[in-house]
Write an enzyme that holds these catalytic residues in place. Structure first.
Site, mmCIF file in Angstrom:
data_model
loop_
_atom_site.group_PDB
_atom_site.id
_atom_site.type_symbol
_atom_site.label_atom_id
_atom_site.label_comp_id
_atom_site.label_asym_id
_atom_site.label_seq_id
_atom_site.Cartn_x
_atom_site.Cartn_y
_atom_site.Cartn_z
ATOM 1 N N GLY A 212 -6.789 -7.222 -3.931
ATOM 2 C CA GLY A 212 -5.358 -6.964 -3.904
ATOM 3 C C GLY A 212 -5.037 -5.512 -4.195
ATOM 4 O O GLY A 212 -5.729 -4.849 -4.964
ATOM 5 N N LYS B 31 -16.789 -10.764 -5.840
ATOM 6 C CA LYS B 31 -15.500 -11.249 -6.331
ATOM 7 C C LYS B 31 -15.787 -12.142 -7.523
ATOM 8 O O LYS B 31 -16.590 -13.076 -7.436
ATOM 9 C CB LYS B 31 -14.765 -12.043 -5.241
ATOM 10 C CG LYS B 31 -13.315 -12.331 -5.600
ATOM 11 C CD LYS B 31 -12.488 -11.052 -5.604
ATOM 12 C CE LYS B 31 -11.051 -11.335 -6.032
ATOM 13 N NZ LYS B 31 -10.219 -10.121 -5.984
ATOM 14 N N SER C 239 -14.695 -7.071 -8.087
ATOM 15 C CA SER C 239 -13.243 -7.239 -8.056
ATOM 16 C C SER C 239 -12.893 -8.587 -8.665
ATOM 17 O O SER C 239 -13.470 -9.611 -8.288
ATOM 18 C CB SER C 239 -12.746 -7.151 -6.604
ATOM 19 O OG SER C 239 -11.365 -7.407 -6.511
ATOM 20 N N GLY C 240 -11.968 -8.602 -9.617
ATOM 21 C CA GLY C 240 -11.580 -9.847 -10.276
ATOM 22 C C GLY C 240 -10.410 -10.515 -9.574
ATOM 23 O O GLY C 240 -9.578 -9.853 -8.949
ATOM 24 N N ARG D 143 -6.381 3.429 -7.262
ATOM 25 C CA ARG D 143 -6.602 3.032 -5.870
ATOM 26 C C ARG D 143 -5.911 3.992 -4.910
ATOM 27 O O ARG D 143 -6.493 4.447 -3.921
ATOM 28 C CB ARG D 143 -6.094 1.602 -5.634
ATOM 29 C CG ARG D 143 -7.102 0.513 -5.916
ATOM 30 C CD ARG D 143 -6.651 -0.829 -5.357
ATOM 31 N NE ARG D 143 -5.412 -1.304 -5.956
ATOM 32 C CZ ARG D 143 -5.347 -2.119 -7.018
ATOM 33 N NH1 ARG D 143 -6.457 -2.521 -7.606
ATOM 34 N NH2 ARG D 143 -4.187 -2.521 -7.495
ATOM 35 N N GLY E 76 -9.856 -1.341 -7.230
ATOM 36 C CA GLY E 76 -9.590 -0.698 -8.513
ATOM 37 C C GLY E 76 -10.383 -1.319 -9.651
ATOM 38 O O GLY E 76 -10.748 -2.494 -9.612
ATOM 39 N N GLY F 254 -15.665 7.592 -12.083
ATOM 40 C CA GLY F 254 -16.116 7.663 -10.696
ATOM 41 C C GLY F 254 -16.346 6.281 -10.129
ATOM 42 O O GLY F 254 -15.758 5.303 -10.587
#
Length: 374
Positions: free
Chosen positions: A81, A156, A226-227, A323, A343, A353
């Site tokens: 997202g 994910k 990514s969560g 992001r 992000g 980084g």
């Protein structure tokens, strides 16, 4: 030999599956060969971002008639997202075909899903070990026997909600944090350390609960995590180069040392045969099939000696600032904004980084490429 194919499709909304269905109808995409779908959706990227689940529901409904329920559950659908700034919503459809043709080594893709993660294990050593096992399984799915052949691992991972915390505490278990937003960072960090462990970047003895989310000097140079609220397990996609795969596509990676480290990405582009002077030319851009990157504000509150306010903004999460900022840097290099920027880079590259992966087709003009082992 197997061949990997990557399709980048623009999206008008989180549920826009029309380009996917059109490609299937035209025969450009063979649904039975889809391994994973990576998507950028235009939500906030935080705990309550349900655009990710909305997109997954639309994808599952679109693909179900073509692949069946059992095969559908095997496809990793990693939705990230947040399309702040000029980031463009899009999806990357990862496909593999048997009996491919073309030169070798070439891009290879593996994927897997883990079991559901117990809520009390999120952000702790148990999650690191579970993800490490999952990465090894995804490597085996692609046929990787040496971690040095892996260039990028996209994951994910789950997060905590008030309901999930209450469920764990009702069983007498404790959770790593009761702050649901912080749980995203802990889950991303533990997942990244799982990648580092599976790829031999760190030793298992160095992993303790006191490291996760705290000691950012311990990291993976090839992890992107990514969560999301839309799952309870881990979806894992591994990208690398293999002599057992053939085809036109190759992959390389770089590690940005901070948010404006364009030169490390430029060097990767040059290894892939792109010109290195300024923004890549319009004629070259179709060769770049995908650009995936991690974005992180860093913990110091400064960038190359100058103060920034990303960590002090109480209205907008720092991951959203990062992001947009990193996407602008990368778009300036490649000349378009269909970039997969995720992000939150806890334990993913150095503090501030993050790792970057680039998938491209081989040059037509005989220019050699130097991408190879990580």
């Amino acid at each position: 030999m197997r061949e990997a194919i990557v399709h980048r499709l623009s999206m008008r909304a989180p549920d826009d599956v029309a380009p996917l269905l059109a490609a299937i109808g035209e025969g450009t995409i063979r649904p039975e060969g889809i391994v994973g779908i990576l998507g950028k959706t235009e939500g906030n990227g935080c705990v309550n971002d349900f655009t990710r689940a909305f997109a997954i529901r639309a994808l599952r409904d679109a693909l179900a008639p073509h692949v069946g329920a059992e095969r559908l559950d095997e496809i990793s659908m990693v939705m990230s997202g947040g399309t702040e700034g000029a980031l463009s919503p899009h999806m990357l459809v990862l496909e593999r075909r048997e009996n491919g043709s073309g030169p070798s080594p070439a891009l290879a893709i593996g994927s897997t899903r883990t079991a559901d993660l117990a809520f009390e294990h999120l952000g702790r050593r148990e999650q690191v070990l579970m993800v490490a096992d999952g990465v090894r399984a995804a490597m085996a799915d692609a046929g990787f026997t040496d971690p040095a052949d892996v260039h990028f691992v996209q994951i994910k991972c789950p997060l905590l909600t008030a309901e999930r915390i209450a469920e764990a505490e009702a069983r007498g278990a404790s959770v790593a944090t009761r702050d649901t937003l912080k749980s995203m960072g802990l889950s991303r960090g533990a997942s990244a350390l799982g990648v580092a462990l599976a790829l031999g970047e760190i030793d298992e003895t160095s992993i303790g609960n006191d490291v996760i989310g705290r000691d950012m000097s311990v990291f993976s140079s090839r992890a992107s995590t990514s969560g999301g609220v839309e799952l309870l397990d881990h979806e894992i996609v591994v990208l690398g180069m293999s002599d057992e795969w053939c085809g036109d596509l190759v992959v390389d990676h770089a590690v940005m040392v901070d948010q404006i480290d364009a030169e490390s990405v430029r060097a990767s582009l040059m290894r892939l045969g792109f010109s290195g002077n300024g923004q890549i030319a319009a004629a070259e851009r179709p060769r770049l099939k995908a650009l995936l990157a991690k974005a992180e504000a860093g913990s110091t509150g400064s960038l190359r000696g100058h103060r920034h306010t990303m960590l002090d903004d109480s209205d907008i999460s720092s991951t959203r600032h990062a992001r947009a900022f990193v996407a602008g840097v990368l778009a300036g290099l490649v000349g378009h904004s269909e970039i997969f920027v995720s992000g939150g880079a806890e334990h993913q590259g150095p503090d501030g980084g993050g790792p970057v992966a680039l998938i491209a087709s081989r040059p037509d003009d005989g220019i050699s490429i130097t991408t190879g082992r990580a």
